[in-house]
Design an enzyme around this catalytic site. Sequence first.
Site, PDB file in Angstrom:
ATOM      1  N   ARG A  61      15.186  -4.338  -1.201  1.00  0.00           N
ATOM      2  CA  ARG A  61      14.253  -3.321  -0.699  1.00  0.00           C
ATOM      3  C   ARG A  61      14.194  -3.365   0.835  1.00  0.00           C
ATOM      4  O   ARG A  61      14.107  -2.329   1.484  1.00  0.00           O
ATOM      5  CB  ARG A  61      12.862  -3.501  -1.317  1.00  0.00           C
ATOM      6  CG  ARG A  61      11.908  -2.375  -1.014  1.00  0.00           C
ATOM      7  CD  ARG A  61      10.697  -2.396  -1.912  1.00  0.00           C
ATOM      8  NE  ARG A  61      10.939  -1.786  -3.214  1.00  0.00           N
ATOM      9  CZ  ARG A  61      10.769  -0.492  -3.491  1.00  0.00           C
ATOM     10  NH1 ARG A  61      10.361   0.341  -2.562  1.00  0.00           N
ATOM     11  NH2 ARG A  61      11.012  -0.033  -4.701  1.00  0.00           N
TER      12      ARG A  61
ATOM     13  N   GLU B 212       1.713   0.686  -2.455  1.00  0.00           N
ATOM     14  CA  GLU B 212       2.341  -0.102  -1.396  1.00  0.00           C
ATOM     15  C   GLU B 212       2.579   0.652  -0.083  1.00  0.00           C
ATOM     16  O   GLU B 212       2.496   0.059   0.995  1.00  0.00           O
ATOM     17  CB  GLU B 212       3.688  -0.647  -1.894  1.00  0.00           C
ATOM     18  CG  GLU B 212       3.554  -1.599  -3.057  1.00  0.00           C
ATOM     19  CD  GLU B 212       4.903  -1.862  -3.711  1.00  0.00           C
ATOM     20  OE1 GLU B 212       5.451  -2.953  -3.510  1.00  0.00           O
ATOM     21  OE2 GLU B 212       5.404  -0.963  -4.425  1.00  0.00           O
TER      22      GLU B 212
ATOM     23  N   GLU C 153       2.746 -11.088 -10.625  1.00  0.00           N
ATOM     24  CA  GLU C 153       3.848 -10.380 -11.295  1.00  0.00           C
ATOM     25  C   GLU C 153       4.717 -11.374 -12.052  1.00  0.00           C
ATOM     26  O   GLU C 153       5.134 -11.112 -13.175  1.00  0.00           O
ATOM     27  CB  GLU C 153       4.679  -9.593 -10.276  1.00  0.00           C
ATOM     28  CG  GLU C 153       5.803  -8.813 -10.925  1.00  0.00           C
ATOM     29  CD  GLU C 153       6.509  -7.851  -9.985  1.00  0.00           C
ATOM     30  OE1 GLU C 153       5.962  -7.534  -8.925  1.00  0.00           O
ATOM     31  OE2 GLU C 153       7.626  -7.408 -10.328  1.00  0.00           O
TER      32      GLU C 153
END
Length: 1276
Positions: free
Chosen positions: A824, A1205, A746
């Site tokens: 998160r 995920e 990423e």
Amino acid sequence: MTLIWGCSHFSANACLAPICSLHHVAVTTVEGIGSTKSRLHPVQERIAKSHGSQCGFCTPGMVMSMYTLLRNQPEPTVEEIENSFQGNLCRCTGYRPILQGFRTFARDGGCCGGNADNQNCCMNQKKDDTQVTQSPCLFNPEEFMPLDPTQEPIFPPELLRLKDTPRKQLRFEGERVTWIQASTLKELLDLKAQHPEAKLVVGNTEIGIEMKFKNMLFPVIVSPAWIPELNLVEHGPEGISFGAACTLDSVEKTLKDAVAKLPAHQTEVFRGVLEQMRWFAGKQVKSVASIGGNIITASPISDLNPVFMASGAKLTIVSRGTRRTVPMDHTFFPGYRKTLLGPEEILLSIEIPYSREGEFFSAFKQASRRDDDIAKVTCGMRVLFQPGTTQVKELALCFGGMADRTISAFKTTRKQLSNFWNEKLLHEVCAGLAEELYLPPDAPGGMVDFRRTLTLSFFFKFYLTVLHKLGKEHPEDKCGKLDPTFASATFLFQKDPPANVQLFQEVPKGQSEEDTVGRPLPHLASAMQASGEAVYCDDIPRYENELSLRLVTSTLAHAKIKSIDISEAQKVPGFVCFVSADDIPGSNTTGLGDDETIFAKDKVTCVGHIIGAVVTDTPEHAQRAAQGVKITYEELPAIISIEDAIKNNSFWGPELRIEKGDLKKGFSEADNIVSGELYIGGQDHFYLETQCTIAVPKGEAGEMELFVSTQNTNKTQSFVANMLGVPANRIVVRVKRMGGGFGGKETRSTLVSTAVALAAYKTGCPVRCMLDRDEDMLITGGRHPFLGRYKVGFMKTGRIVALEVEHYSNAGNSLDLSKGVMERALLHMDNCYRIPNIRGTGRLCKTNLSSNTAFRGFGGPQGMLIAEHWMSEVAVTCGLPAEEVRRKNMYKEGDLTYFDQKLEGFTVPRCWDECLASSQYHARKNEVDKFNKENCWKKRGLCIIPTKFGISFLTPFLNQAGALIHVYTDGSVLLTHGGTEMGQGLHTKMVQVAGKALKIPTSKIYISETSTSTVPNTSPTAASVSTDINGQAVYEACQTILKRLEPFKRKNPSGSWEDWVTAAYQDAVSLSATGFYKTPNVGYSFETHSGKPFHYFTYGVACSEVEIDCLTGDHKNLRTDIVMDVGSSLNPAIDIGQVEGAFVQGLGLFTLEELHYSPEGNLLTRGPSTYKIPAFGNIPTEFRVSLLRDSPNKKAIYASKAVGEPPLFLAASIFFAIKDAIRAARAQHADNNTKALFQLDSPATPEKIRNACVDKFTTLSVTDVPGNCKPWSRRV
Ligand SMILES: Cc1cc2nc3c(=O)[nH]c(=O)nc-3n(C[C@H](O)[C@H](O)[C@H](O)COP(=O)(O)OP(=O)(O)OC[C@H]3O[C@@H](n4cnc5c(N)ncnc54)[C@H](O)[C@@H]3O)c2cc1C
Ligand code: FES
């Protein structure tokens, strides 16, 4: 690849097979057995159609392993199929579909080998009328081409003819190495006399590793593989003698035959060797590696040497004019990797003895992973009794992994001669071993207490096994009887027959055949992946003037760079230049937080920090040149671990905080408060395709084209442009596909891309770099290690009333995505539970490790594991069943989370109830309790865990996507969107979406690649949202096209798609359209604690059962049932593939994968030999996945849900099932109160499991650690 020699087929690792060793050998590669252009081979077809290929990078290896097996055994058993994959790894699929597809070749038939109980076997599919909408058919084996062995390529006749011609010595001269293939023993001994320093290479599985990865150079290599005497097998009066060049595979076959033919008492040793070989490497290694190679390597962790030493094997050693036979006893290995062989001597053969009446033998090995792993401790144990008694005449206990060589515990064993085989002997041997096999606390390899305990555990197993056998032979003997509850401790590990089920909702009756949405369409590139035609970055053919780049990185964690000397590198042939920060025309500053450099200039802040790069003509020269660059440093104090960072107040940014309710009041009202901490280790992405970039300068106006294996074309473009000082419009980044990403590509892919782009700019030539595995693991970071410190307040009923968790993550030497990862974690600290008073804080530890980054789940799994950890402690403390406490605290439909998001369509309770029912949870829980009562040294655990995973990028503007659609005049459609394909099936789903939207067959639609020149400013393919956002953008683009075609459809309603397209073109209507989508109303502020972080949630529940071996720490995943809510699945095969793949990756995270760092911050685990991802043998034997039916999600494309995920965390069910099993063991062996809490950090490796199963053996093995001890590794 498959090698054929003398008409026998075997698979081999291409990277370890020296080309010189292939003379007289026919080589078959995946491209040679079938092709999409002509006809796929049935093996290729079946892996593709059974959905066994996601990113496809492992697929050719899988195909060739299966192909080899079928060439030798056209009708294999299920067991043979499973064994043939011991050396193959896949990071995407979770293995189930590969096995299921290939099991259709099994003699016993069907996807599960004809397991009669399996109602869902592909051969046994009866539709259940009560559940007409649930389908178990992800593929139809009736469509498969039959295997016809007569159609296989024949062994080349020209090679066959050579078989009978006398062999001559062969000599290959390389740049630095000479390879000589001797044809007779005399020639070999003469060569060894001439070149005493020469290495003998047979399988090259040791020497190859030393040359490739340890940069060792052996200028003369002599190969003895053709010499008859070294390949001889002789059955003598005392044992079987094997020539030293016999492959392990052939040794295994011979011993198996002997075991089948000879009386049992003669084959005790052979069975021990075979047991050891069961867990020795994989087929590819065993088919080429030699028995002599294993012995002479003299590795302290050799699996065979302790067995041979204990058995009393004899070795015949020869040199020119001499020959001697020596016992392989404790004198044979005088030091680390040393043997008694003189420089001119070679090993000719080994004789493995028959065992005698009254003689017993066992071999044991414990590694991090069962399949294909290096032992932590390995051993051979033998006892011979005085005839007709249980009085010891000979006792040999030999170990690997307990010293710098294979050792024999003869001080201990000597004392037992003439003693009886009873409890007294057991205690004395254990006490003796604990003393004799002491390891210092800083011993290389670490795990000191574990390794010491294993030696005792193994002896205990041996003791019981012999007792058991004696009991059979001498029922009246006085040595005591085997307690039946101890019996299972003597059982060897057995694989049970697999049972897999996948259930999903069928498409509604009447859905057009052309509409593939909701159908299990195979990944569109799977056939090309299976045939080797799929092109990955490094498959792009070399450009004529292409150069190779190799990075030069720091060897210290924190230091000032004093000097860089490239003079040695310049002497390497093909050297072109060294690139460094001084060459950068634009900015050396990079990274998401502008806190990184492309090349370190004055200071390095981690081991692996990129300082420069060498550019040469070939990758081999680049590797040598990079080693030639000498850097001097001034070392600075380094901060390595979370604890170091807390102590030194070393953090990135301020504390993040989220809270709701009144914590003080909550805790004051609680009946009970528990506090503690949990550490969760990091994880390497281990995508099978490492980071790769090719940069091609265009020669005009600063233009450059980059082919990159990246999830982030946009950032690659902007970072390269910024570094070169050119506008982004000069840089084109192209991605065809990746061999896996999982978050690791990423942002960190830009480390390589920017360096390569600079080299291309400086040299004006195309430049390529593909990292080796060790570089990739060292440089690119991984999942953040986390430490959670919690305090939880609860009522006697188990209801949670207050929770406070401090989260710390090890972010490494740059900010990268660490803030988002922590956010998160904070937004998942409730998992699925309503907690009225809650506070979570998060700190990002700034350390001298390679920057950690995104990894599937992005902090969510860490946050949720801490939640389930305190939840399990609450249940234990209350003395209530864990599933009851979990259910009691679960949110309900319409509840508000602590970040004030309303839970709508909250299906966790539905998934929970379905999972409880389908797994028969309560009945099995009783069975587990019964098993635990009946088995003292094996324990089972069962656990059910829910998950709720928030869907959206937490950076609000990233929730956007674009698509571009071109319709050509023949009706074919070229589709492009912002997402990249890394195996997750995104392109397949996008084609399905476009097909449904345009109402045309998917065969008319093609996606070629992702490129910054077609869809600009894309978000990274991440956060599980790519299907949602790109799918919606594709849909919008399709609507534009449809609108433009509408008049032509109206004019010609019975016309075809092609008719309308042609008519529109002829009417000068544009047939190209863009689509754009942004997720509405998402965005949460941690500053103001307002806004909605997630568009919606994906839910699931898993129930897992495990069995642990309390003596070794090994565990077996017996069964997992998953119920997952993925809305109305766009493609059930892909979604189930994501569920299984993520689950198995989570299983790696929580039970297997362990990164070790030296106290100085040097990563010690840099490859597959030391870092173990799950293999075929780790998946649950029964693996049942069901997609929740009738659960459309109105918030995403065609009512689907994100899936990439969310399922990963469900593997926590295995972690907590292990913890339950350990609790049962502790209760039995250490008289622990079942309510007593104990520490089990993640991952639950054999070491942690064994150490937690406290008993009389662990207490004998506690090693004192002095304060100044520098352990081999430390947690970070
Ligand atoms: C993926 C992988 C997994 C592995 N798993 C295991 C495992 O589970 N357990 C384990 O114990 N090992 C394991 N190994 C190590 C290795 O496979 C074995 O040690 C193997 O038996 C070596 O044999 P070889 O023929 O390939 O040796 P080579 O690499 O060809 O040679 C090794 C050494 O032996 C010497 N040598 C070979 N033959 C003779 C001879 N006749 N006389 C004198 N010297 C000789 C060579 O000079 C060299 O020093 C593994 C290796 C790999 C790559
Ligand atoms: S499909 Fe196996 S590694 Fe990707």
